[in-house]
Design a protein around this motif. Sequence first.
Motif, PDB file in Angstrom:
ATOM      1  N   ALA A   4      25.090  34.391  34.247  1.00  0.00           N
ATOM      2  CA  ALA A   4      23.925  35.279  34.319  1.00  0.00           C
ATOM      3  C   ALA A   4      24.251  36.621  34.957  1.00  0.00           C
ATOM      4  CB  ALA A   4      22.800  34.592  35.098  1.00  0.00           C
ATOM      5  N   LEU A   5      25.173  36.642  35.917  1.00  0.00           N
ATOM      6  CA  LEU A   5      25.465  37.888  36.611  1.00  0.00           C
ATOM      7  C   LEU A   5      26.337  38.838  35.794  1.00  0.00           C
ATOM      8  CD1 LEU A   5      26.120  36.684  40.276  1.00  0.00           C
ATOM      9  CD2 LEU A   5      24.148  37.964  39.425  1.00  0.00           C
ATOM     10  N   ARG A   6      27.074  38.337  34.832  1.00  0.00           N
ATOM     11  CA  ARG A   6      27.998  39.201  34.087  1.00  0.00           C
ATOM     12  C   ARG A   6      27.301  40.370  33.398  1.00  0.00           C
ATOM     13  NH1 ARG A   6      32.569  36.414  30.598  1.00  0.00           N
ATOM     14  NH2 ARG A   6      33.148  38.623  30.538  1.00  0.00           N
ATOM     15  N   PRO A   7      26.170  40.150  32.690  1.00  0.00           N
ATOM     16  CA  PRO A   7      25.522  41.319  32.069  1.00  0.00           C
ATOM     17  C   PRO A   7      24.739  42.186  33.051  1.00  0.00           C
ATOM     18  CG  PRO A   7      24.284  39.330  31.564  1.00  0.00           C
ATOM     19  CD  PRO A   7      25.543  38.891  32.247  1.00  0.00           C
ATOM     20  N   LEU A   8      24.582  41.729  34.288  1.00  0.00           N
ATOM     21  CA  LEU A   8      23.816  42.488  35.272  1.00  0.00           C
ATOM     22  C   LEU A   8      24.696  43.397  36.116  1.00  0.00           C
ATOM     23  CD1 LEU A   8      21.520  39.598  36.583  1.00  0.00           C
ATOM     24  CD2 LEU A   8      21.177  41.087  34.607  1.00  0.00           C
ATOM     25  N   LEU A   9      26.003  43.245  35.999  1.00  0.00           N
ATOM     26  CA  LEU A   9      26.953  44.003  36.806  1.00  0.00           C
ATOM     27  C   LEU A   9      27.893  44.777  35.881  1.00  0.00           C
ATOM     28  CD1 LEU A   9      27.908  41.169  39.340  1.00  0.00           C
ATOM     29  CD2 LEU A   9      26.179  42.961  39.643  1.00  0.00           C
ATOM     30  N   PRO A  10      28.514  45.827  36.389  1.00  0.00           N
ATOM     31  CA  PRO A  10      29.494  46.548  35.562  1.00  0.00           C
ATOM     32  C   PRO A  10      30.601  45.610  35.078  1.00  0.00           C
ATOM     33  CG  PRO A  10      28.975  47.803  37.538  1.00  0.00           C
ATOM     34  CD  PRO A  10      28.326  46.469  37.711  1.00  0.00           C
ATOM     35  N   ALA A  11      31.162  45.934  33.921  1.00  0.00           N
ATOM     36  CA  ALA A  11      32.245  45.120  33.370  1.00  0.00           C
ATOM     37  C   ALA A  11      33.374  44.988  34.385  1.00  0.00           C
ATOM     38  CB  ALA A  11      32.766  45.754  32.080  1.00  0.00           C
ATOM     39  N   ARG A  12      33.955  43.789  34.461  1.00  0.00           N
ATOM     40  CA  ARG A  12      35.105  43.472  35.321  1.00  0.00           C
ATOM     41  C   ARG A  12      34.749  43.414  36.803  1.00  0.00           C
ATOM     42  NH1 ARG A  12      38.827  47.079  35.606  1.00  0.00           N
ATOM     43  NH2 ARG A  12      37.561  48.825  34.905  1.00  0.00           N
ATOM     44  N   THR A  13      33.455  43.342  37.142  1.00  0.00           N
ATOM     45  CA  THR A  13      33.095  43.239  38.560  1.00  0.00           C
ATOM     46  C   THR A  13      33.630  41.960  39.182  1.00  0.00           C
ATOM     47  OG1 THR A  13      31.106  44.580  38.330  1.00  0.00           O
ATOM     48  CG2 THR A  13      31.177  43.059  40.172  1.00  0.00           C
ATOM     49  N   LEU A  14      33.444  40.832  38.510  1.00  0.00           N
ATOM     50  CA  LEU A  14      33.878  39.555  39.072  1.00  0.00           C
ATOM     51  C   LEU A  14      35.390  39.415  39.081  1.00  0.00           C
ATOM     52  CD1 LEU A  14      31.182  37.170  37.535  1.00  0.00           C
ATOM     53  CD2 LEU A  14      31.186  38.338  39.749  1.00  0.00           C
ATOM     54  N   ARG A  15      36.092  40.323  38.368  1.00  0.00           N
ATOM     55  CA  ARG A  15      37.563  40.332  38.402  1.00  0.00           C
ATOM     56  C   ARG A  15      38.092  41.475  39.251  1.00  0.00           C
ATOM     57  NH1 ARG A  15      39.395  40.578  32.391  1.00  0.00           N
ATOM     58  NH2 ARG A  15      37.424  41.707  32.167  1.00  0.00           N
ATOM     59  N   ALA A  16      37.214  42.134  39.995  1.00  0.00           N
ATOM     60  CA  ALA A  16      37.599  43.232  40.898  1.00  0.00           C
ATOM     61  C   ALA A  16      38.307  44.349  40.152  1.00  0.00           C
ATOM     62  CB  ALA A  16      38.460  42.720  42.047  1.00  0.00           C
ATOM     63  N   GLY A  17      37.693  44.808  39.060  1.00  0.00           N
ATOM     64  CA  GLY A  17      38.237  45.956  38.339  1.00  0.00           C
ATOM     65  C   GLY A  17      38.195  47.194  39.209  1.00  0.00           C
ATOM     66  N   ALA A  18      39.172  48.083  39.058  1.00  0.00           N
ATOM     67  CA  ALA A  18      39.292  49.254  39.931  1.00  0.00           C
ATOM     68  C   ALA A  18      38.083  50.166  39.791  1.00  0.00           C
ATOM     69  CB  ALA A  18      40.571  50.022  39.606  1.00  0.00           C
ATOM     70  N   GLY A  19      37.664  50.758  40.908  1.00  0.00           N
ATOM     71  CA  GLY A  19      36.568  51.721  40.901  1.00  0.00           C
ATOM     72  C   GLY A  19      35.215  51.069  41.096  1.00  0.00           C
ATOM     73  N   VAL A  20      34.247  51.458  40.271  1.00  0.00           N
ATOM     74  CA  VAL A  20      32.867  50.988  40.415  1.00  0.00           C
ATOM     75  C   VAL A  20      32.759  49.464  40.431  1.00  0.00           C
ATOM     76  CG1 VAL A  20      30.594  50.934  39.311  1.00  0.00           C
ATOM     77  CG2 VAL A  20      31.816  53.102  39.532  1.00  0.00           C
TER      78      VAL A  20
END
Length: 457
Positions: free
Chosen positions: A249-265
């Motif tokens: 559920a959280l994946r579409p609510l957060l910027p892409a790659r958030t749960l994988r600690a993508g660089a930046g935002v």
Amino acid sequence: MSKAAVDTSPGGVLSRHYLLATLGMVALIGIAAFESLAVTTVMPTVSRQLNGEALYSLTFAAPLATSLVGMVFAGNWADRSGPRSVVISSTLMFAIGLLIVGTAPTMTVLLVGRLVQGFGSGALIVGLYVMVSELYPARLHPSVFAGFAAAWVVPGLVGPVIAGTVTERFGWHWVFLGAMVAAVPAFAMIAPSLRRLAPREAVVPWSAGRILWSGAAAAAVVALNLLSEFPVAVSVAVVVASVLVLAVALRPLLPARTLRAGAGVPTLVLLRGLVGAAFLGGDVYIPYLLSAHYGFSPAASGITLTVGSVSWALASWLVGRLGDRVTQLLGIRIGITLVVVGVVSAVVTPIWHVHPAVLIVGWTLTGFGMGFMYPRFSVLVLRWSGDDERGFNSSALTIADSAGAAVVLALTGAAFGLLGGAQDPGAFVACFGVALAVAVLALAVSGRAIPTGSTDR
């Protein structure tokens, strides 16, 4: 067409052009801060009077759950038509929630009020963030967000003591009713600025899917916080199902790659969730520990929260004064390190029953660390967001904040109940240990907050 404010005024955030808006928005944040501190201070008393110790953690997690829905809804609404309607509606809902909580005769009614209040506060924060981007020029954004963080200073100085004193003399109900009344003049101060914000043409569609996913995430959070009500075998199934639902559920609510600690935002959003969870995971149980094992009164148990909030505000002020002399990455890492140190003090206090001064000093460092990094998240995310992303990314920051805190509260609540509750020091050790593990994880991924090659490193 960009909706960012055009820099037509040479004044600062307290110039005549921005004064009422600045004071009103900071006041609303301050009221929310007071309410948050008040709940932490008075909830041990409330749980005893309403026989609700088993639902102690849920009284904190319930508004975090519904705030997820409020944030997503508000972010979508703000991107469609601007922040004006969002701020008006969410302030009203926040006040209604306070009214329900303030008049609650049972724990069930209180939880209903907390659910309503959470939806309103979540939507309000997003609305205010977008309002900042449209009302103030970019050069004033750091000052505004530093002001938001510093809005904890007055509640931090007097809030816990006032809440504890009111509870002892008049009853805990009046703490929430007073916050509701105070929201009226605060909103009146921002009303003229809201009228100046022209509504947008609805070019961004409603995202029904994201709103539904936020509802699923909220349901998973509530289920996690009800683990103590289920048999052990059922609890295991609930944990597995809830974690899976949250992850999806959280994946579409957060910027892409958030749960994988993508660089930046993405990592900035993730860090906001982790450090907020570590802080609240300790903050919630500190007054309980001081009350149950050190004999502190409701007013006295708020001392730790007071010094933590004051140091938070002091650090936020210092961030504004230092400017670029401390890079954003260094500031974030310093902040997380101080949080780790403070949570360690919370862990060792019940283990060896050391003097509570150790915990008070440690939590002062934790508050300073939070204030030293929190404004940086908002500044950097707005800086790196397009005009049509501000609502989404602003809501993502607060969604991560609430989701992370709610999950940690579920874990600490389950540990607290399984290990004997307030009478066993080991229960507090386990709760603070969970917060420490989250803080260490935040420190481990902090290097990805700023992309390689950025001057903010």
